[in-house]
Design a protein around this motif. Sequence first.
Motif, PDB file in Angstrom:
ATOM      1  N   GLU A  21       5.687 -16.118  13.802  1.00  0.00           N
ATOM      2  CA  GLU A  21       6.751 -16.427  14.780  1.00  0.00           C
ATOM      3  C   GLU A  21       7.491 -15.180  15.227  1.00  0.00           C
ATOM      4  N   ALA A  22       7.614 -14.210  14.316  1.00  0.00           N
ATOM      5  CA  ALA A  22       8.315 -12.958  14.647  1.00  0.00           C
ATOM      6  C   ALA A  22       7.427 -12.046  15.499  1.00  0.00           C
ATOM      7  N   GLY A  23       6.205 -12.481  15.763  1.00  0.00           N
ATOM      8  CA  GLY A  23       5.316 -11.685  16.607  1.00  0.00           C
ATOM      9  C   GLY A  23       4.393 -10.776  15.806  1.00  0.00           C
ATOM     10  N   GLY A  24       4.363 -10.949  14.482  1.00  0.00           N
ATOM     11  CA  GLY A  24       3.507 -10.103  13.640  1.00  0.00           C
ATOM     12  C   GLY A  24       4.216  -8.816  13.261  1.00  0.00           C
ATOM     13  N   ILE A  25       3.587  -8.104  12.356  1.00  0.00           N
ATOM     14  CA  ILE A  25       4.209  -6.899  11.790  1.00  0.00           C
ATOM     15  C   ILE A  25       3.745  -5.659  12.550  1.00  0.00           C
ATOM     16  N   ASP A  26       4.693  -4.833  12.959  1.00  0.00           N
ATOM     17  CA  ASP A  26       4.338  -3.599  13.676  1.00  0.00           C
ATOM     18  C   ASP A  26       3.854  -2.524  12.714  1.00  0.00           C
ATOM     19  N   LEU A  27       4.591  -2.352  11.621  1.00  0.00           N
ATOM     20  CA  LEU A  27       4.221  -1.307  10.645  1.00  0.00           C
ATOM     21  C   LEU A  27       4.360  -1.894   9.247  1.00  0.00           C
ATOM     22  N   GLN A  28       3.249  -1.951   8.533  1.00  0.00           N
ATOM     23  CA  GLN A  28       3.263  -2.473   7.163  1.00  0.00           C
ATOM     24  C   GLN A  28       3.248  -1.313   6.179  1.00  0.00           C
ATOM     25  N   LEU A  29       4.319  -1.194   5.426  1.00  0.00           N
ATOM     26  CA  LEU A  29       4.408  -0.186   4.368  1.00  0.00           C
ATOM     27  C   LEU A  29       3.765  -0.755   3.105  1.00  0.00           C
ATOM     28  N   LEU A  30       2.987   0.075   2.421  1.00  0.00           N
ATOM     29  CA  LEU A  30       2.270  -0.388   1.229  1.00  0.00           C
ATOM     30  C   LEU A  30       2.312   0.654   0.125  1.00  0.00           C
ATOM     31  N   GLY A  31       2.383   0.178  -1.119  1.00  0.00           N
ATOM     32  CA  GLY A  31       2.050   1.007  -2.270  1.00  0.00           C
ATOM     33  C   GLY A  31       0.666   0.581  -2.740  1.00  0.00           C
ATOM     34  N   ILE A  32       0.208   1.167  -3.813  1.00  0.00           N
ATOM     35  CA  ILE A  32      -1.069   0.750  -4.396  1.00  0.00           C
ATOM     36  C   ILE A  32      -0.894   0.663  -5.911  1.00  0.00           C
ATOM     37  N   GLY A  33      -1.446  -0.381  -6.508  1.00  0.00           N
ATOM     38  CA  GLY A  33      -1.404  -0.491  -7.964  1.00  0.00           C
ATOM     39  C   GLY A  33      -2.484   0.379  -8.591  1.00  0.00           C
ATOM     40  N   ALA A  67      -7.425   4.835  -8.242  1.00  0.00           N
ATOM     41  CA  ALA A  67      -7.337   3.725  -7.275  1.00  0.00           C
ATOM     42  C   ALA A  67      -7.407   4.257  -5.841  1.00  0.00           C
ATOM     43  N   VAL A  68      -6.769   5.392  -5.590  1.00  0.00           N
ATOM     44  CA  VAL A  68      -6.775   5.983  -4.238  1.00  0.00           C
ATOM     45  C   VAL A  68      -8.205   6.354  -3.839  1.00  0.00           C
ATOM     46  N   ALA A  69      -8.963   6.933  -4.757  1.00  0.00           N
ATOM     47  CA  ALA A  69     -10.352   7.327  -4.449  1.00  0.00           C
ATOM     48  C   ALA A  69     -11.195   6.086  -4.151  1.00  0.00           C
ATOM     49  N   LYS A  70     -10.987   5.014  -4.918  1.00  0.00           N
ATOM     50  CA  LYS A  70     -11.750   3.781  -4.666  1.00  0.00           C
ATOM     51  C   LYS A  70     -11.373   3.177  -3.306  1.00  0.00           C
ATOM     52  N   MET A  71     -10.085   3.236  -2.990  1.00  0.00           N
ATOM     53  CA  MET A  71      -9.612   2.678  -1.719  1.00  0.00           C
ATOM     54  C   MET A  71     -10.227   3.401  -0.519  1.00  0.00           C
ATOM     55  N   ILE A  72     -10.258   4.729  -0.584  1.00  0.00           N
ATOM     56  CA  ILE A  72     -10.658   5.509   0.593  1.00  0.00           C
ATOM     57  C   ILE A  72     -12.172   5.739   0.635  1.00  0.00           C
ATOM     58  N   GLU A  73     -12.745   6.006  -0.523  1.00  0.00           N
ATOM     59  CA  GLU A  73     -14.144   6.452  -0.537  1.00  0.00           C
ATOM     60  C   GLU A  73     -15.082   5.488  -1.258  1.00  0.00           C
ATOM     61  N   GLY A  74     -14.518   4.468  -1.895  1.00  0.00           N
ATOM     62  CA  GLY A  74     -15.361   3.492  -2.576  1.00  0.00           C
ATOM     63  C   GLY A  74     -15.902   2.487  -1.584  1.00  0.00           C
ATOM     64  N   ILE A 126       0.165 -18.095  -3.724  1.00  0.00           N
ATOM     65  CA  ILE A 126       0.527 -17.790  -5.110  1.00  0.00           C
ATOM     66  C   ILE A 126      -0.598 -16.983  -5.735  1.00  0.00           C
ATOM     67  N   LYS A 127      -0.269 -15.898  -6.436  1.00  0.00           N
ATOM     68  CA  LYS A 127      -1.276 -15.148  -7.187  1.00  0.00           C
ATOM     69  C   LYS A 127      -0.843 -15.047  -8.642  1.00  0.00           C
ATOM     70  N   THR A 128      -1.824 -15.134  -9.536  1.00  0.00           N
ATOM     71  CA  THR A 128      -1.590 -14.866 -10.955  1.00  0.00           C
ATOM     72  C   THR A 128      -1.703 -13.363 -11.153  1.00  0.00           C
ATOM     73  N   LEU A 129      -0.727 -12.776 -11.822  1.00  0.00           N
ATOM     74  CA  LEU A 129      -0.749 -11.324 -12.025  1.00  0.00           C
ATOM     75  C   LEU A 129      -1.690 -10.953 -13.169  1.00  0.00           C
ATOM     76  N   THR A 130      -2.343  -9.811 -13.033  1.00  0.00           N
ATOM     77  CA  THR A 130      -3.215  -9.339 -14.117  1.00  0.00           C
ATOM     78  C   THR A 130      -2.350  -8.807 -15.256  1.00  0.00           C
ATOM     79  N   GLU A 131      -2.953  -8.738 -16.424  1.00  0.00           N
ATOM     80  CA  GLU A 131      -2.217  -8.197 -17.568  1.00  0.00           C
ATOM     81  C   GLU A 131      -1.806  -6.756 -17.279  1.00  0.00           C
ATOM     82  N   SER A 132      -2.669  -5.967 -16.612  1.00  0.00           N
ATOM     83  CA  SER A 132      -2.330  -4.557 -16.359  1.00  0.00           C
ATOM     84  C   SER A 132      -1.131  -4.434 -15.420  1.00  0.00           C
ATOM     85  N   THR A 133      -1.031  -5.324 -14.437  1.00  0.00           N
ATOM     86  CA  THR A 133       0.140  -5.303 -13.542  1.00  0.00           C
ATOM     87  C   THR A 133       1.387  -5.700 -14.318  1.00  0.00           C
ATOM     88  N   ARG A 134       1.264  -6.725 -15.169  1.00  0.00           N
ATOM     89  CA  ARG A 134       2.430  -7.143 -15.962  1.00  0.00           C
ATOM     90  C   ARG A 134       2.854  -6.026 -16.907  1.00  0.00           C
TER      91      ARG A 134
END
Length: 260
Positions: A122-134, A205-212, A154-162
């Motif tokens: 309804e807001a017209g979508g997101i112009d800029l989405q800021l993100l971190g990475i786990g 995680a960054v290497a997997k995101m970009i080059e994996g 709803i998502k169940t969190l992994t033990e590593s995130t908790r």
Amino acid sequence: MKVLILPDAQAAVARAADIIATTIAKKPDAVLGLATGGTMLPLYEVLAQRHREEGLSFAQTTSFNLDEYIGLTPDHPCSYHHYMRDAFFRHIDVDPSRTHLPKGDAADPRAASDAYEALIAEAGGIDLQLLGIGQNGHIGFNEPTASLGSRTRIKTLTESTRRANQKYFASFEETPRYAITTGVATILDSRKCLLLATGSAKAHAVAKMIEGPLAAICPASALQLHARATIVLDQEAAAALAFTDYYETVHPQGQASAFD
Ligand code: PGA
């Protein structure tokens, strides 16, 4: 993907702040997708400082946060509602009625998730989405194996995130098990994405995101599908990348390329 590698975390944060400020300068009523976590704290400090000292105004912006823990009220000191008020909103001129987070304390979290997805549209979508990475490659709380076509749910969190987030709670047992998070497809619908990662704990995680490979086991790799995704890194977070020479050729010191 634009991969910007800055000399240190402070420079990476300043570069991310520049990108957000430029977005608002071009579109004062931009819809911002916001993130939480330790990485974002210095970024919100810099943005608040630019508001105070340079007149950067959020008065016309609307915001949608990525996620919220299920079971925490907005006043709970560990809720993301509280984090956002404390770390950012109270320091800037945003209209609180235009700041949105999923309702983690809703009686019906499924209905609240659907309503949140609809509100973004309804807001017209997101112009800029800021993100971190786990450290496990999550974006928002889209944990490994999250559907790349997912919407707010709803998502169940992994033990590593908790375990990573336990430091904010009295104990591991008290660290929430569930969250409402916008989906990977919700994130990919944003007109631009800006992911900020600093520190050596994120290098893998960054290497997997970009080059994996593009794979649900690393939800952040979905950004490979986005036509306008910028990844801002410090040297430590970039340390496991193989094509660093290329990224530095295109964006020397993480600055604009010849064709930006
Ligand atoms: P962090 O969290 O900034 O606290 O490392 C990032 C994330 O989990 O997305």
